[in-house]
Scaffold this motif. Structure first.
Motif, PDB file in Angstrom:
ATOM      1  N   VAL A   1       0.846  -1.185   0.000  1.00 11.32           N
ATOM      2  CA  VAL A   1       0.000   0.000   0.000  1.00 11.32           C
ATOM      3  C   VAL A   1       0.887   1.243   0.000  1.00 11.32           C
ATOM      4  CG1 VAL A   1      -1.747   1.274   1.295  1.00 11.32           C
ATOM      5  CG2 VAL A   1      -1.822  -1.216   1.223  1.00 11.32           C
ATOM      6  N   GLY A   2       0.669   2.098  -0.970  1.00 12.15           N
ATOM      7  CA  GLY A   2       1.449   3.336  -1.082  1.00 12.15           C
ATOM      8  C   GLY A   2       2.798   3.170  -1.741  1.00 12.15           C
ATOM      9  N   TYR A   3       3.185   1.956  -2.115  1.00 10.20           N
ATOM     10  CA  TYR A   3       4.461   1.726  -2.789  1.00 10.20           C
ATOM     11  C   TYR A   3       4.284   2.054  -4.271  1.00 10.20           C
ATOM     12  CZ  TYR A   3       6.214  -0.952   1.240  1.00 10.20           C
ATOM     13  OH  TYR A   3       6.634  -1.352   2.465  1.00 10.20           O
ATOM     14  N   ARG A   4       5.209   2.816  -4.839  1.00 10.65           N
ATOM     15  CA  ARG A   4       5.104   3.176  -6.254  1.00 10.65           C
ATOM     16  C   ARG A   4       6.463   3.594  -6.795  1.00 10.65           C
ATOM     17  NH1 ARG A   4       2.690   6.691  -3.151  1.00 10.65           N
ATOM     18  NH2 ARG A   4       3.414   8.829  -3.048  1.00 10.65           N
ATOM     19  N   ALA A   5       6.518   3.648  -8.117  1.00  6.03           N
ATOM     20  CA  ALA A   5       7.728   4.076  -8.810  1.00  6.03           C
ATOM     21  C   ALA A   5       7.350   5.102  -9.865  1.00  6.03           C
ATOM     22  CB  ALA A   5       8.412   2.880  -9.467  1.00  6.03           C
ATOM     23  N   LYS A   6       8.292   5.982 -10.186  1.00  6.03           N
ATOM     24  CA  LYS A   6       8.088   6.922 -11.281  1.00  6.03           C
ATOM     25  C   LYS A   6       9.452   7.334 -11.814  1.00  6.03           C
ATOM     26  CE  LYS A   6       7.858  11.217  -8.660  1.00  6.03           C
ATOM     27  NZ  LYS A   6       7.106  12.421  -8.388  1.00  6.03           N
ATOM     28  N   MET A   7       9.441   7.804 -13.066  1.00 14.50           N
ATOM     29  CA  MET A   7      10.669   8.278 -13.695  1.00 14.50           C
ATOM     30  C   MET A   7      10.722   9.800 -13.571  1.00 14.50           C
ATOM     31  SD  MET A   7      12.394   5.691 -14.748  1.00 14.50           S
ATOM     32  CE  MET A   7      13.625   6.456 -15.748  1.00 14.50           C
TER      33      MET A   7
ATOM     34  N   MET B   1      16.145   9.339 -14.119  1.00 13.19           N
ATOM     35  CA  MET B   1      16.306   8.742 -12.793  1.00 13.19           C
ATOM     36  C   MET B   1      15.030   8.002 -12.391  1.00 13.19           C
ATOM     37  SD  MET B   1      19.328   9.942 -11.954  1.00 13.19           S
ATOM     38  CE  MET B   1      19.637  10.255 -10.255  1.00 13.19           C
ATOM     39  N   LEU B   2      15.198   6.871 -11.730  1.00 10.32           N
ATOM     40  CA  LEU B   2      14.077   6.111 -11.192  1.00 10.32           C
ATOM     41  C   LEU B   2      13.861   6.537  -9.744  1.00 10.32           C
ATOM     42  CD1 LEU B   2      12.041   3.713 -11.431  1.00 10.32           C
ATOM     43  CD2 LEU B   2      13.870   2.271 -10.561  1.00 10.32           C
ATOM     44  N   GLU B   3      12.631   6.908  -9.423  1.00 11.21           N
ATOM     45  CA  GLU B   3      12.310   7.333  -8.062  1.00 11.21           C
ATOM     46  C   GLU B   3      11.333   6.327  -7.454  1.00 11.21           C
ATOM     47  OE1 GLU B   3      10.316  11.163  -5.880  1.00 11.21           O
ATOM     48  OE2 GLU B   3      11.390  11.485  -7.760  1.00 11.21           O
ATOM     49  N   LEU B   4      11.738   5.736  -6.328  1.00 11.79           N
ATOM     50  CA  LEU B   4      10.942   4.702  -5.668  1.00 11.79           C
ATOM     51  C   LEU B   4      10.434   5.192  -4.323  1.00 11.79           C
ATOM     52  CD1 LEU B   4      13.359   1.708  -6.236  1.00 11.79           C
ATOM     53  CD2 LEU B   4      11.184   2.029  -7.367  1.00 11.79           C
ATOM     54  N   SER B   5       9.151   4.996  -4.058  1.00 10.18           N
ATOM     55  CA  SER B   5       8.563   5.229  -2.740  1.00 10.18           C
ATOM     56  C   SER B   5       8.131   3.867  -2.227  1.00 10.18           C
ATOM     57  CB  SER B   5       7.356   6.158  -2.849  1.00 10.18           C
ATOM     58  OG  SER B   5       7.749   7.405  -3.351  1.00 10.18           O
ATOM     59  N   VAL B   6       8.928   3.292  -1.331  1.00  9.53           N
ATOM     60  CA  VAL B   6       8.681   1.921  -0.885  1.00  9.53           C
ATOM     61  C   VAL B   6       8.687   1.797   0.636  1.00  9.53           C
ATOM     62  CG1 VAL B   6       9.381   0.684  -2.965  1.00  9.53           C
ATOM     63  CG2 VAL B   6      11.114   1.412  -1.343  1.00  9.53           C
ATOM     64  N   GLY B   7       8.016   2.737   1.319  1.00 11.25           N
ATOM     65  CA  GLY B   7       7.830   2.604   2.749  1.00 11.25           C
ATOM     66  C   GLY B   7       8.900   3.229   3.619  1.00 11.25           C
ATOM     67  N   PHE B   8       9.869   3.880   3.051  1.00 12.33           N
ATOM     68  CA  PHE B   8      10.873   4.576   3.846  1.00 12.33           C
ATOM     69  C   PHE B   8      10.431   6.025   4.051  1.00 12.33           C
ATOM     70  CE2 PHE B   8      13.572   1.384   1.533  1.00 12.33           C
ATOM     71  CZ  PHE B   8      13.825   0.593   2.629  1.00 12.33           C
TER      72      PHE B   8
ATOM     73  N   HIS C   1      11.965   8.504   3.095  1.00 17.56           N
ATOM     74  CA  HIS C   1      12.456   9.263   1.950  1.00 17.56           C
ATOM     75  C   HIS C   1      12.294   8.417   0.684  1.00 17.56           C
ATOM     76  CE1 HIS C   1      15.629   6.627   3.381  1.00 17.56           C
ATOM     77  NE2 HIS C   1      16.120   6.628   2.148  1.00 17.56           N
ATOM     78  N   SER C   2      12.313   9.082  -0.448  1.00 16.97           N
ATOM     79  CA  SER C   2      12.275   8.368  -1.731  1.00 16.97           C
ATOM     80  C   SER C   2      13.678   7.903  -2.084  1.00 16.97           C
ATOM     81  CB  SER C   2      11.766   9.286  -2.846  1.00 16.97           C
ATOM     82  OG  SER C   2      10.428   9.622  -2.614  1.00 16.97           O
ATOM     83  N   ILE C   3      13.749   6.787  -2.776  1.00 14.62           N
ATOM     84  CA  ILE C   3      15.031   6.272  -3.252  1.00 14.62           C
ATOM     85  C   ILE C   3      15.168   6.688  -4.714  1.00 14.62           C
ATOM     86  CG2 ILE C   3      16.375   4.200  -3.745  1.00 14.62           C
ATOM     87  CD1 ILE C   3      14.817   2.858  -1.448  1.00 14.62           C
ATOM     88  N   VAL C   4      16.281   7.338  -5.049  1.00 15.89           N
ATOM     89  CA  VAL C   4      16.534   7.776  -6.416  1.00 15.89           C
ATOM     90  C   VAL C   4      17.677   6.935  -6.964  1.00 15.89           C
ATOM     91  CG1 VAL C   4      17.167   9.717  -7.878  1.00 15.89           C
ATOM     92  CG2 VAL C   4      15.757  10.114  -5.869  1.00 15.89           C
TER      93      VAL C   4
ATOM     94  N   GLY D   1      23.598   1.822 -21.110  1.00 14.59           N
ATOM     95  CA  GLY D   1      23.268   0.578 -21.794  1.00 14.59           C
ATOM     96  C   GLY D   1      22.011  -0.082 -21.269  1.00 14.59           C
ATOM     97  N   VAL D   2      21.388   0.508 -20.239  1.00 12.73           N
ATOM     98  CA  VAL D   2      20.161  -0.042 -19.669  1.00 12.73           C
ATOM     99  C   VAL D   2      19.098   1.045 -19.705  1.00 12.73           C
ATOM    100  CG1 VAL D   2      19.071  -0.942 -17.585  1.00 12.73           C
ATOM    101  CG2 VAL D   2      21.356  -1.663 -18.178  1.00 12.73           C
ATOM    102  N   LYS D   3      17.897   0.674 -20.144  1.00 12.25           N
ATOM    103  CA  LYS D   3      16.784   1.610 -20.183  1.00 12.25           C
ATOM    104  C   LYS D   3      15.714   1.128 -19.206  1.00 12.25           C
ATOM    105  CE  LYS D   3      13.406   3.755 -23.168  1.00 12.25           C
ATOM    106  NZ  LYS D   3      12.569   3.567 -24.328  1.00 12.25           N
ATOM    107  N   ILE D   4      15.260   2.047 -18.344  1.00 15.82           N
ATOM    108  CA  ILE D   4      14.224   1.729 -17.370  1.00 15.82           C
ATOM    109  C   ILE D   4      12.979   2.519 -17.736  1.00 15.82           C
ATOM    110  CG2 ILE D   4      13.530   1.895 -14.957  1.00 15.82           C
ATOM    111  CD1 ILE D   4      16.421   1.508 -14.179  1.00 15.82           C
ATOM    112  N   THR D   5      11.840   1.817 -17.787  1.00 14.42           N
ATOM    113  CA  THR D   5      10.556   2.471 -18.017  1.00 14.42           C
ATOM    114  C   THR D   5       9.592   2.049 -16.909  1.00 14.42           C
ATOM    115  OG1 THR D   5       9.829   0.678 -19.469  1.00 14.42           O
ATOM    116  CG2 THR D   5      10.815   2.598 -20.530  1.00 14.42           C
ATOM    117  N   VAL D   6       8.628   2.923 -16.638  1.00 11.10           N
ATOM    118  CA  VAL D   6       7.607   2.641 -15.635  1.00 11.10           C
ATOM    119  C   VAL D   6       6.255   2.763 -16.332  1.00 11.10           C
ATOM    120  CG1 VAL D   6       6.684   3.301 -13.391  1.00 11.10           C
ATOM    121  CG2 VAL D   6       9.111   3.568 -13.835  1.00 11.10           C
ATOM    122  N   PRO D   7       5.721   1.646 -16.883  1.00 10.41           N
ATOM    123  CA  PRO D   7       4.440   1.714 -17.584  1.00 10.41           C
ATOM    124  C   PRO D   7       3.273   2.068 -16.661  1.00 10.41           C
ATOM    125  CG  PRO D   7       5.298  -0.531 -17.591  1.00 10.41           C
ATOM    126  CD  PRO D   7       6.319   0.332 -16.941  1.00 10.41           C
ATOM    127  N   ASP D   8       3.317   1.600 -15.419  1.00 15.43           N
ATOM    128  CA  ASP D   8       2.352   2.026 -14.406  1.00 15.43           C
ATOM    129  C   ASP D   8       3.097   2.075 -13.074  1.00 15.43           C
ATOM    130  OD1 ASP D   8       1.416  -0.523 -12.696  1.00 15.43           O
ATOM    131  OD2 ASP D   8       1.602  -1.166 -14.790  1.00 15.43           O
TER     132      ASP D   8
END
Length: 182
Positions: A92-98, A102-109, A111-114, A120-127
């Protein structure tokens, strides 16, 4: 000798393959990869296939025979098709966004993790609950997905955290259920 090492690797029509001593360069529609291999293996191109042969018979070379062939096959597949790892976020409340690249993660801490992905690696966040990691280097894609997963690995009691798409998380009973004998 190795059963995997003896298999020839078929080269697709749109992939170019070059050998320069112990260095191999593979280029295709997705990009270009090069790698240095063990000098005791002879890598040849015959009849549209790549063949790996040991230069001498030695028990110390046996573990590297299948590895060399597998690394070459991964390079060929990477430049022709590419690799993808999909991560799911549960909680609940865990999410990711670009944010830019940079990938920004909200996973219960608190602060957000960036996280900045490597070149050579591509990260996408479809949802907000799904992260897709793509690239041509299998090792780099897997390591990047592993680093992202390790920010918040899935826990066994509620199953919250970041997991691979097809990963099974074994759930445990809490101590309350164990104490009542349910």
């Amino acid at each position: 000798m190795s059963k995997i090492g003896k298999k020839p690797i078929p080269i697709p029509d749109d992939v170019q393959f070059e050998i320069e001593g112990t260095k191999v360069k593979v280029s295709g529609p997705k990009g270009c990869l090069s790698r240095e291999f063990h000098p005791d293996f002879d890598i040849q191109k015959k009849n549209g296939n790549i063949i790996v042969l040991p230069k001498k018979k030695s028990s110390s070379l046996q573990p590297y025979y299948g590895l060399t062939r597998a690394l070459l096959a991964n390079m060929v597949k990477g430049v022709s098709e590419g690799y993808t790892k999909i991560l799911e976020i549960v909680g609940v409340g865990y999410r990711a966004k670009m944010s830019g690249d940079m990938l920004e993660l909200s996973v219960g801490f608190s602060h957000s993790i960036v996280y900045k992905p490597p070149d050579g690696v591509k990260i996408t966040v479809p949802d907000p609950r799904r992260i897709t990691v793509t690239g041509i280097d299998k090792e780099l894609v897997g390591n990047t997905a592993s680093v992202i997963r390790n920010f918040k690995p899935p826990e066994p009691y509620k199953g919250k955290g970041i997991r691979y798409q097809d990963e099974y998380v074994r759930r445990k009973q809490g101590k309350r259920a164990v104490a009542t004998g349910v």
